[in-house]
Write a protein that holds these residues in place. Structure first.
Motif, PDB file in Angstrom:
ATOM      1  N   TYR A 114      30.980  43.822  40.549  1.00 52.07           N
ATOM      2  CA  TYR A 114      30.076  44.892  40.081  1.00 52.07           C
ATOM      3  C   TYR A 114      28.583  44.484  40.362  1.00 52.07           C
ATOM      4  CZ  TYR A 114      33.965  47.045  37.627  1.00 52.07           C
ATOM      5  OH  TYR A 114      35.209  47.503  37.365  1.00 52.07           O
ATOM      6  N   ASP A 122      36.998  53.044  37.537  1.00 49.24           N
ATOM      7  CA  ASP A 122      37.464  51.898  38.400  1.00 49.24           C
ATOM      8  C   ASP A 122      38.894  51.695  38.064  1.00 49.24           C
ATOM      9  OD1 ASP A 122      37.635  49.827  40.140  1.00 49.24           O
ATOM     10  OD2 ASP A 122      36.740  48.601  38.870  1.00 49.24           O
ATOM     11  N   GLU A 123      39.906  52.175  38.805  1.00 48.83           N
ATOM     12  CA  GLU A 123      41.164  52.137  38.521  1.00 48.83           C
ATOM     13  C   GLU A 123      42.226  51.386  39.158  1.00 48.83           C
ATOM     14  OE1 GLU A 123      42.178  56.154  37.283  1.00 48.83           O
ATOM     15  OE2 GLU A 123      41.072  55.944  35.459  1.00 48.83           O
ATOM     16  N   ASN A 165      36.422  50.644  33.330  1.00 50.24           N
ATOM     17  CA  ASN A 165      37.776  49.995  34.062  1.00 50.24           C
ATOM     18  C   ASN A 165      38.500  49.775  33.022  1.00 50.24           C
ATOM     19  OD1 ASN A 165      38.083  46.567  34.923  1.00 50.24           O
ATOM     20  ND2 ASN A 165      38.878  48.212  35.966  1.00 50.24           N
ATOM     21  N   ALA A 221      39.443  49.410  46.424  1.00 49.49           N
ATOM     22  CA  ALA A 221      38.545  49.855  45.312  1.00 49.49           C
ATOM     23  C   ALA A 221      37.108  49.349  45.532  1.00 49.49           C
ATOM     24  CB  ALA A 221      38.997  49.333  43.970  1.00 49.49           C
ATOM     25  N   CYS A 267      37.739  55.529  41.468  1.00 46.73           N
ATOM     26  CA  CYS A 267      37.815  54.641  42.552  1.00 46.73           C
ATOM     27  C   CYS A 267      39.010  53.998  42.360  1.00 46.73           C
ATOM     28  CB  CYS A 267      36.613  53.599  42.401  1.00 46.73           C
ATOM     29  SG  CYS A 267      35.137  54.404  42.554  1.00 46.73           S
ATOM     30  N   TYR A 268      39.979  54.156  43.036  1.00 49.49           N
ATOM     31  CA  TYR A 268      41.433  53.647  43.185  1.00 49.49           C
ATOM     32  C   TYR A 268      41.478  52.800  44.301  1.00 49.49           C
ATOM     33  CZ  TYR A 268      46.278  53.745  42.172  1.00 49.49           C
ATOM     34  OH  TYR A 268      47.793  53.463  41.819  1.00 49.49           O
ATOM     35  N   ILE A 308      30.342  52.452  34.813  1.00 50.97           N
ATOM     36  CA  ILE A 308      31.694  52.033  35.254  1.00 50.97           C
ATOM     37  C   ILE A 308      32.645  51.637  34.206  1.00 50.97           C
ATOM     38  CG2 ILE A 308      32.642  50.353  36.704  1.00 50.97           C
ATOM     39  CD1 ILE A 308      30.267  49.765  38.224  1.00 50.97           C
ATOM     40  N   SER A 333      35.401  51.571  47.479  1.00 52.53           N
ATOM     41  CA  SER A 333      35.361  52.945  47.063  1.00 52.53           C
ATOM     42  C   SER A 333      33.947  52.908  45.997  1.00 52.53           C
ATOM     43  CB  SER A 333      36.441  53.148  46.098  1.00 52.53           C
ATOM     44  OG  SER A 333      37.566  53.080  46.925  1.00 52.53           O
ATOM     45  N   LEU A 334      34.033  51.536  45.339  1.00 48.18           N
ATOM     46  CA  LEU A 334      32.937  51.456  44.277  1.00 48.18           C
ATOM     47  C   LEU A 334      31.590  51.203  45.002  1.00 48.18           C
ATOM     48  CD1 LEU A 334      34.613  48.593  42.142  1.00 48.18           C
ATOM     49  CD2 LEU A 334      33.906  51.023  41.351  1.00 48.18           C
TER      50      LEU A 334
END
Ligand code: PLP
Length: 394
Positions: free
Chosen positions: A135, A214-215, A176, A106, A241-242, A174, A109-110
């Protein structure tokens, strides 16, 4: 001459790592069983057997080149198709492999998503506090400007605050949920309010504002029947984003994805994400684990221990008089220090070999984070320490 910014990042101390280091030192002296280390977010539940079986099967039955070679930049077709089918079945979507880029977790991904969205230096990425401290690093590294908006006292979304902080430079926000560090799952009603607000603001500004969902904790829901809203079904300009770092306990294997639905306003966003992955040097996600995920995408995590620990700690701490946001997911509790100073509390806790992380880096000095992905006996023991500490404040 070297980059002073990178030097600072490389040498600045992570409070979490420091605490974990202190814990390791103490464990060598008093024994690991006597150190109540709640610092790290490393899943304590081992990866499911299906994962081990898949690894063995792939290694035994395929030529090494199949699982050691580069994949395409976006990832293996079979893996991405399996993920699309899994989501289509669960959420009634219509994704294909082309909506996914496989990533190194992730965090990758971020970074990829933020890099693809920040079109000009100073473009803003909104972050809702409390938040995952990395972040700040990711946004700065990708040329964005972080805009912080605190959540409400119950750690739920503060849509009014978000409304005030949005500007024509906001490129993304974002979200989350389930949240690190609070464990809160944002309610469907408040998520809907946020989506409505963003639609209104997109019209006003004349350009999209993306939700960056954001998962990594999506599957870690600890309340039976509670649904985590699937944001792309509520708001079209969403990028997910996993990773399987938490759900399949694979944080060291670095495997995740970016999902960009077809209907986002910027048709070429997925191509820009591919470009960002390339520019950041990711090349491809680990091939062996793409093959593992293809086989294990439908495996569900065993949440028994996390549920037990959460109930034990939440009930115990509230009974002792601690103020804690009700955690519905992930494996964290965000506890208010009795005098609002989590750094002091964390120091006092160390005297009892209990390690809790001050919340300052997560966006709240008053709170401390407790990662309860540990043995249940340690949660039980910790309540005795929390009781002693509470007495010191009275
Ligand atoms: N986002 C959040 C909220 C996290 O807590 C973490 C890891 O702890 C990440 C992203 C990064 O996850 P990964 O290990 O898959 O890169």
């Amino acid at each position: 001459m070297i980059s002073q910014e990178m030097l600072k990042l490389g040498t600045s101390k992570s409070v979490i790592r420091e605490l974990a280091g202190f814990g390791a030192q103490r464990a060598a002296i008093v024994g690991a069983e006597n150190v109540l280390d709640f610092s790290l977010g490393n899943p304590s539940v081992p990866a499911p057997k299906e994962v081990q079986d898949a690894i063995v099967d792939i290694i035994k039955n395929y030529e090494p080149k199949v699982y050691h070679s580069y994949s395409s930049g976006a990832g293996h077709d079979g893996c991405r198709t399996a993920i699309a089918e899994n989501l289509n079945k669960r959420y009634g979507t219509n994704y294909s492999k082309d909506n996914f880029i496989m990533t190194c977790g992730a965090a990758a991904s971020l970074n990829i998503t933020i890099k693809a969205l920040v079109a000009e230096p100073g473009d803003e990425i909104m972050v809702l506090a409390p938040f995952f401290p990395e972040y700040t690093v990711f946004i700065a590294a990708q040329g964005g400007k972080q805009v912080l908006v605190p959540c409400k006292d119950d750690m739920q979304l503060n849509v009014e605050g978000i409304k005030e902080a949005l500007t024509p430079k906001t490129r993304g926000i974002i979200v989350n949920s389930p949240n690190n560090p609070s464990g809160v799952v944002y309610t469907k009603e408040e998520m809907q309010e946020l989506c409505d607000l963003l639609v209104e603001k997109e019209k006003e500004y004349g350009h999209p504002i993306y939700i960056i969902a954001d998962e990594p904790y999506r599957e870690l829901v600890l309340i039976d029947g509670l649904e985590v809203p699937f944001i792309p079904n509520m708001y079209k300009n969403t990028v997910v984003c996993y990773s399987w770092s938490k759900s399949l306990s694979l944080p060291g294997e670095r495997i995740g994805y970016v999902l960009v639905p077809n209907n986002v306003d910027d048709e070429q966003l997925i191509a820009a994400c591919g470009g960002a992955a390339r520019a950041l040097g990711f090349v491809c996600a680990p091939t062996l684990f793409q093959l593992v995920i293809e086989r294990c995408v439908n495996v569900e995590p065993d949440l028994t221990v996390y549920k037990k620990n959460r109930d034990l700690l939440y009930d115990g701490l509230t009974k002792l008089g601690y103020n804690v946001a009700k955690p519905a997911g992930a494996f964290y509790l965000f506890i208010e220090s009795p005098d609002g100073d989590s750094e002091k509390f964390s120091e006092k806790a160390k005297e009892y070999d209990m390690l809790v992380v001050p919340g300052t880096g997560f966006g709240s000095k008053a709170h401390m984070r407790l990662s309860y992905c540990v043995e249940t006996e340690k949660c039980e023991k910790s309540l005795e320490v929390f009781e002693k500490l509470m007495k010191k404040y009275k």
